[in-house]
Design a protein around this motif. Structure first.
Motif, PDB file in Angstrom:
ATOM      1  N   SER A  21     -57.172 -50.811 -46.906  1.00 54.77           N
ATOM      2  CA  SER A  21     -58.526 -50.697 -47.442  1.00 54.77           C
ATOM      3  C   SER A  21     -59.567 -50.951 -46.359  1.00 54.77           C
ATOM      4  CB  SER A  21     -58.714 -51.678 -48.600  1.00 54.77           C
ATOM      5  OG  SER A  21     -60.027 -51.599 -49.129  1.00 54.77           O
ATOM      6  N   GLU A  22     -59.341 -51.973 -45.540  1.00 60.43           N
ATOM      7  CA  GLU A  22     -60.314 -52.278 -44.494  1.00 60.43           C
ATOM      8  C   GLU A  22     -60.490 -51.101 -43.535  1.00 60.43           C
ATOM      9  OE1 GLU A  22     -61.328 -55.590 -41.046  1.00 60.43           O
ATOM     10  OE2 GLU A  22     -59.458 -55.762 -42.179  1.00 60.43           O
ATOM     11  N   HIS A  23     -59.382 -50.514 -43.107  1.00 61.86           N
ATOM     12  CA  HIS A  23     -59.476 -49.436 -42.129  1.00 61.86           C
ATOM     13  C   HIS A  23     -59.984 -48.141 -42.754  1.00 61.86           C
ATOM     14  CE1 HIS A  23     -57.885 -51.700 -38.812  1.00 61.86           C
ATOM     15  NE2 HIS A  23     -56.825 -52.059 -39.513  1.00 61.86           N
ATOM     16  N   LEU A  24     -59.663 -47.897 -44.010  1.00 60.17           N
ATOM     17  CA  LEU A  24     -60.222 -46.723 -44.682  1.00 60.17           C
ATOM     18  C   LEU A  24     -61.739 -46.845 -44.801  1.00 60.17           C
ATOM     19  CD1 LEU A  24     -57.581 -46.178 -47.519  1.00 60.17           C
ATOM     20  CD2 LEU A  24     -57.957 -44.705 -45.532  1.00 60.17           C
ATOM     21  N   SER A  25     -62.209 -48.053 -45.109  1.00 54.47           N
ATOM     22  CA  SER A  25     -63.654 -48.275 -45.173  1.00 54.47           C
ATOM     23  C   SER A  25     -64.293 -48.054 -43.809  1.00 54.47           C
ATOM     24  CB  SER A  25     -63.955 -49.682 -45.678  1.00 54.47           C
ATOM     25  OG  SER A  25     -63.572 -49.838 -47.035  1.00 54.47           O
ATOM     26  N   ASP A  26     -63.634 -48.541 -42.761  1.00 53.72           N
ATOM     27  CA  ASP A  26     -64.166 -48.351 -41.412  1.00 53.72           C
ATOM     28  C   ASP A  26     -64.258 -46.871 -41.045  1.00 53.72           C
ATOM     29  OD1 ASP A  26     -64.387 -51.059 -41.116  1.00 53.72           O
ATOM     30  OD2 ASP A  26     -62.571 -51.303 -39.910  1.00 53.72           O
ATOM     31  N   CYS A  27     -63.360 -46.065 -41.616  1.00 55.38           N
ATOM     32  CA  CYS A  27     -63.370 -44.624 -41.363  1.00 55.38           C
ATOM     33  C   CYS A  27     -64.317 -43.881 -42.302  1.00 55.38           C
ATOM     34  CB  CYS A  27     -61.959 -44.056 -41.516  1.00 55.38           C
ATOM     35  SG  CYS A  27     -60.779 -44.540 -40.239  1.00 55.38           S
ATOM     36  N   GLY A  28     -64.941 -44.603 -43.224  1.00 51.47           N
ATOM     37  CA  GLY A  28     -65.852 -43.966 -44.162  1.00 51.47           C
ATOM     38  C   GLY A  28     -65.155 -43.156 -45.241  1.00 51.47           C
ATOM     39  N   LEU A  29     -63.896 -43.494 -45.546  1.00 53.96           N
ATOM     40  CA  LEU A  29     -63.123 -42.746 -46.530  1.00 53.96           C
ATOM     41  C   LEU A  29     -63.190 -43.420 -47.899  1.00 53.96           C
ATOM     42  CD1 LEU A  29     -59.995 -41.895 -44.376  1.00 53.96           C
ATOM     43  CD2 LEU A  29     -61.627 -40.251 -45.313  1.00 53.96           C
ATOM     44  N   SER A 388     -43.798 -55.359 -40.389  1.00 52.39           N
ATOM     45  CA  SER A 388     -43.799 -55.934 -41.728  1.00 52.39           C
ATOM     46  C   SER A 388     -44.464 -57.308 -41.783  1.00 52.39           C
ATOM     47  CB  SER A 388     -42.364 -56.038 -42.271  1.00 52.39           C
ATOM     48  OG  SER A 388     -41.562 -56.836 -41.422  1.00 52.39           O
ATOM     49  N   PHE A 389     -44.992 -57.779 -40.644  1.00 49.73           N
ATOM     50  CA  PHE A 389     -45.661 -59.065 -40.602  1.00 49.73           C
ATOM     51  C   PHE A 389     -47.160 -58.887 -40.882  1.00 49.73           C
ATOM     52  CE2 PHE A 389     -41.751 -59.528 -38.370  1.00 49.73           C
ATOM     53  CZ  PHE A 389     -41.330 -60.823 -38.606  1.00 49.73           C
ATOM     54  N   ILE A 390     -47.824 -59.967 -41.263  1.00 53.56           N
ATOM     55  CA  ILE A 390     -49.223 -59.885 -41.680  1.00 53.56           C
ATOM     56  C   ILE A 390     -50.078 -59.214 -40.617  1.00 53.56           C
ATOM     57  CG2 ILE A 390     -51.277 -61.258 -42.209  1.00 53.56           C
ATOM     58  CD1 ILE A 390     -49.430 -63.276 -43.610  1.00 53.56           C
ATOM     59  N   TRP A 391     -49.984 -59.687 -39.383  1.00 53.62           N
ATOM     60  CA  TRP A 391     -50.802 -59.128 -38.312  1.00 53.62           C
ATOM     61  C   TRP A 391     -50.340 -57.723 -37.948  1.00 53.62           C
ATOM     62  CZ3 TRP A 391     -48.245 -57.655 -33.965  1.00 53.62           C
ATOM     63  CH2 TRP A 391     -46.944 -58.165 -33.807  1.00 53.62           C
ATOM     64  N   GLY A 392     -49.029 -57.479 -38.030  1.00 53.44           N
ATOM     65  CA  GLY A 392     -48.493 -56.177 -37.644  1.00 53.44           C
ATOM     66  C   GLY A 392     -48.928 -55.066 -38.576  1.00 53.44           C
ATOM     67  N   VAL A 393     -48.947 -55.359 -39.877  1.00 50.82           N
ATOM     68  CA  VAL A 393     -49.318 -54.325 -40.835  1.00 50.82           C
ATOM     69  C   VAL A 393     -50.787 -53.937 -40.670  1.00 50.82           C
ATOM     70  CG1 VAL A 393     -50.039 -55.797 -42.776  1.00 50.82           C
ATOM     71  CG2 VAL A 393     -48.944 -53.615 -43.231  1.00 50.82           C
ATOM     72  N   TRP A 394     -51.608 -54.876 -40.230  1.00 54.51           N
ATOM     73  CA  TRP A 394     -53.034 -54.575 -40.015  1.00 54.51           C
ATOM     74  C   TRP A 394     -53.189 -53.498 -38.941  1.00 54.51           C
ATOM     75  CZ3 TRP A 394     -56.772 -54.658 -36.235  1.00 54.51           C
ATOM     76  CH2 TRP A 394     -58.109 -54.673 -36.664  1.00 54.51           C
ATOM     77  N   HIS A 395     -52.427 -53.616 -37.856  1.00 61.34           N
ATOM     78  CA  HIS A 395     -52.516 -52.633 -36.775  1.00 61.34           C
ATOM     79  C   HIS A 395     -51.889 -51.299 -37.186  1.00 61.34           C
ATOM     80  CE1 HIS A 395     -54.190 -55.356 -33.758  1.00 61.34           C
ATOM     81  NE2 HIS A 395     -53.378 -56.277 -34.234  1.00 61.34           N
ATOM     82  N   ASP A 396     -50.789 -51.332 -37.937  1.00 57.54           N
ATOM     83  CA  ASP A 396     -50.206 -50.080 -38.425  1.00 57.54           C
ATOM     84  C   ASP A 396     -51.177 -49.354 -39.347  1.00 57.54           C
ATOM     85  OD1 ASP A 396     -47.884 -50.525 -37.030  1.00 57.54           O
ATOM     86  OD2 ASP A 396     -46.713 -51.155 -38.765  1.00 57.54           O
ATOM     87  N   ALA A 397     -51.908 -50.119 -40.169  1.00 56.40           N
ATOM     88  CA  ALA A 397     -52.846 -49.521 -41.116  1.00 56.40           C
ATOM     89  C   ALA A 397     -53.938 -48.745 -40.394  1.00 56.40           C
ATOM     90  CB  ALA A 397     -53.459 -50.596 -42.008  1.00 56.40           C
ATOM     91  N   LYS A 398     -54.352 -49.227 -39.234  1.00 61.96           N
ATOM     92  CA  LYS A 398     -55.385 -48.514 -38.468  1.00 61.96           C
ATOM     93  C   LYS A 398     -54.886 -47.145 -38.041  1.00 61.96           C
ATOM     94  CE  LYS A 398     -58.702 -49.008 -34.694  1.00 61.96           C
ATOM     95  NZ  LYS A 398     -58.611 -47.572 -34.345  1.00 61.96           N
ATOM     96  N   PHE A 399     -53.649 -47.074 -37.574  1.00 59.87           N
ATOM     97  CA  PHE A 399     -53.079 -45.790 -37.170  1.00 59.87           C
ATOM     98  C   PHE A 399     -53.019 -44.831 -38.358  1.00 59.87           C
ATOM     99  CE2 PHE A 399     -49.419 -42.967 -36.813  1.00 59.87           C
ATOM    100  CZ  PHE A 399     -49.652 -42.362 -35.590  1.00 59.87           C
ATOM    101  N   VAL A 400     -52.562 -45.320 -39.506  1.00 52.19           N
ATOM    102  CA  VAL A 400     -52.446 -44.470 -40.693  1.00 52.19           C
ATOM    103  C   VAL A 400     -53.826 -44.017 -41.165  1.00 52.19           C
ATOM    104  CG1 VAL A 400     -51.726 -44.408 -43.110  1.00 52.19           C
ATOM    105  CG2 VAL A 400     -50.247 -45.473 -41.394  1.00 52.19           C
ATOM    106  N   ALA A 401     -54.795 -44.936 -41.191  1.00 53.42           N
ATOM    107  CA  ALA A 401     -56.146 -44.585 -41.638  1.00 53.42           C
ATOM    108  C   ALA A 401     -56.761 -43.522 -40.724  1.00 53.42           C
ATOM    109  CB  ALA A 401     -57.031 -45.820 -41.677  1.00 53.42           C
ATOM    110  N   ASP A 402     -56.551 -43.649 -39.426  1.00 53.60           N
ATOM    111  CA  ASP A 402     -57.077 -42.653 -38.495  1.00 53.60           C
ATOM    112  C   ASP A 402     -56.462 -41.279 -38.769  1.00 53.60           C
ATOM    113  OD1 ASP A 402     -58.684 -44.506 -37.262  1.00 53.60           O
ATOM    114  OD2 ASP A 402     -57.324 -44.852 -35.572  1.00 53.60           O
TER     115      ASP A 402
END
Length: 413
Positions: A21-29, A388-402
């Motif tokens: 959700s955070e990264h989708l918002s950053d992308c304006g989606l 699958s770790f808290i910090w790791g999923v945050w960085h993976d989410a950025k790639f997917v959102a992009d």
């Protein structure tokens, strides 16, 4: 919520869904997050009472918010983690709806996008992100019949020693969950048997640094393929009681009876593979290897970190390792309960598109599935070891959102 339309639908309101959700918002989606229970529900209701995070607070978090009530090197309790994610959802103004279950996702014939059926109506979405994580269906191997005598539960339903009937306990599985549950049961006065399979055993701390720091600077979190070709490697690590290295010799000294991999059951007797010594030795080799790599790193970069030669001294194997027990009469040993700390399987029965392999597992590359428009997030080794770790999923989410943002631009042109 009938007949709603949304650009991106995120299924799951845990750490993966919030990161997405955070990264989708950053992308304006424009997007919507659906969670069938509460935010971070598994932390609330599918973990034992005394559970804490396996990593320190400075590490096991999203970059945008710290644990305000914890020292950086402390380990957050399960309730503190659930509260953290609630606070994060509020911080990023995540468009999340709780208490809504997704029952099916199907591609819209001849069109871009998907028809999503939920417990509160139908949603049309151009993109769908499956952010339900890896802990979907508890796995209990079909070894001991349910009517064999002892009460059998999965670690996801274990809460505390008082929950179990009086008597000895067999804990099957020696990863993070199994060793912590076994130790807690033993310290409560129970007689405990711990079935130990193959595992990695990192030091909790070495030369003044937590093992998560060492895996970071040594580049191990960024490994893209599992060691030894395995999809999942059990890691014996714990943040309990302030964080200590998991040492099976110390567990044996505590009075826990170590046995090998649980292999079969017949007529009241459970049998164990003769692999306990090998499993312990392989875990020791993993532990010593990390120490050696850490020493080499310190020397290479001239770091002023305290020496710790005693960490390399393992001590003799206990008798339960040198003369392993290969079978156990459960009734004679007074075993009244068995806790299966044997992991989970994924369950994507609701995802009715061509995004799964023959075994029902996600078919993807870095979260981009074989079904255009469908994405996965929060799975072990999604992109790297830390996925699958808290910090790791945050960085993976950025790639997917992009990736979603790029595809949205193409479709909208």
């Amino acid at each position: 919520m009938p007949n709603q339309e949304v650009e991106v639908l995120v299924v799951g309101g845990g750490q993966s869904g919030l990161a997405m959700s955070e990264h989708l918002s950053d992308c304006g989606l424009p997007h919507l997050v659906l969670e069938r229970h509460r935010i971070a529900e598994r932390w609330r209701s599918e973990r034992w009472d005394s559970l804490v995070a396996n990593g320190p607070a400075w590490h096991d978090r999203f970059p945008g918010l710290e644990f305000g009530d914890l020292a950086p090197d402390a380990f957050a309790s399960k309730d503190q983690i659930a509260e953290y994610f609630e606070a994060y959802a509020e911080k990023i103004a995540a468009p999340i709806r709780t208490g809504v279950e997704v029952t099916s996702v199907q591609r819209k014939p001849g069109q871009h996008g998907f028809r999503v059926e939920t417990s509160e109506g139908t949603i049309d979405a151009r993109f769908v992100v499956a952010a339900t994580g890896p802990f979907q269906r508890p796995v209990i191997p079909p070894i001991i019949p349910g009517d064999a005598g002892p009460e059998q539960i999965h670690s996801s339903t274990y809460r505390n020693p008082e929950q179990l009937p009086e008597g000895a306990v067999l804990v099957v599985g020696a990863g993070s969950s199994g060793v912590q549950i076994a130790e807690e049961l033993r310290r409560s006065g129970r007689s405990v048997y711990l079935s130990v399979g193959p595992h990695d055993r990192p030091p909790r701390r070495y030369r003044g640094r937590d093992f998560v720091w060492w895996l970071g600077v040594l580049g191990k979190w960024d490994a893209e393929t599992p060691p030894r070709g395995a999809e999942h490697v059990t890691i014996a690590v714990s943040g309990a009681r302030g964080g200590q290295t998991v040492d099976f010799r110390a567990l044996a000294d505590l009075g826990i009876n170590l046995v090998g991999l649980t292999s079969s059951f017949d007529n009241g007797t459970i049998r164990f593979a003769p692999d306990l010594g090998t499993n312990i030795a392989d875990g020791d080799a993993n532990y010593l290897s990390l120490l050696e790599e850490a020493d080499a790193y310190i020397e290479r970069y001239g770091l002023d970190l305290p020496e710790e030669p005693e960490a390399h001294e393992l001590g003799p194997d206990p008798e339960c390792v040198t003369d392993p027990m290969l079978e156990l009469d459960l009734a004679a040993a007074g075993v009244t309960s068995i806790v299966w700390a044997t992991g989970y399987a994924v369950d994507y029965g609701w995802l009715q598109v061509d995004a799964l392999d023959e075994q029902g597992r996600p078919a993807h590359r870095r979260g981009i599935s074989t079904e255009p428009g469908v994405y996965f997030l929060g799975l072990p080794w999604l992109a790297r070891r830390g996925s699958s770790f808290i910090w790791g999923v945050w960085h993976d989410a950025k790639f997917v959102a992009d990736h979603i943002a790029i595809q949205s631009t193409y479709q909208g042109h």
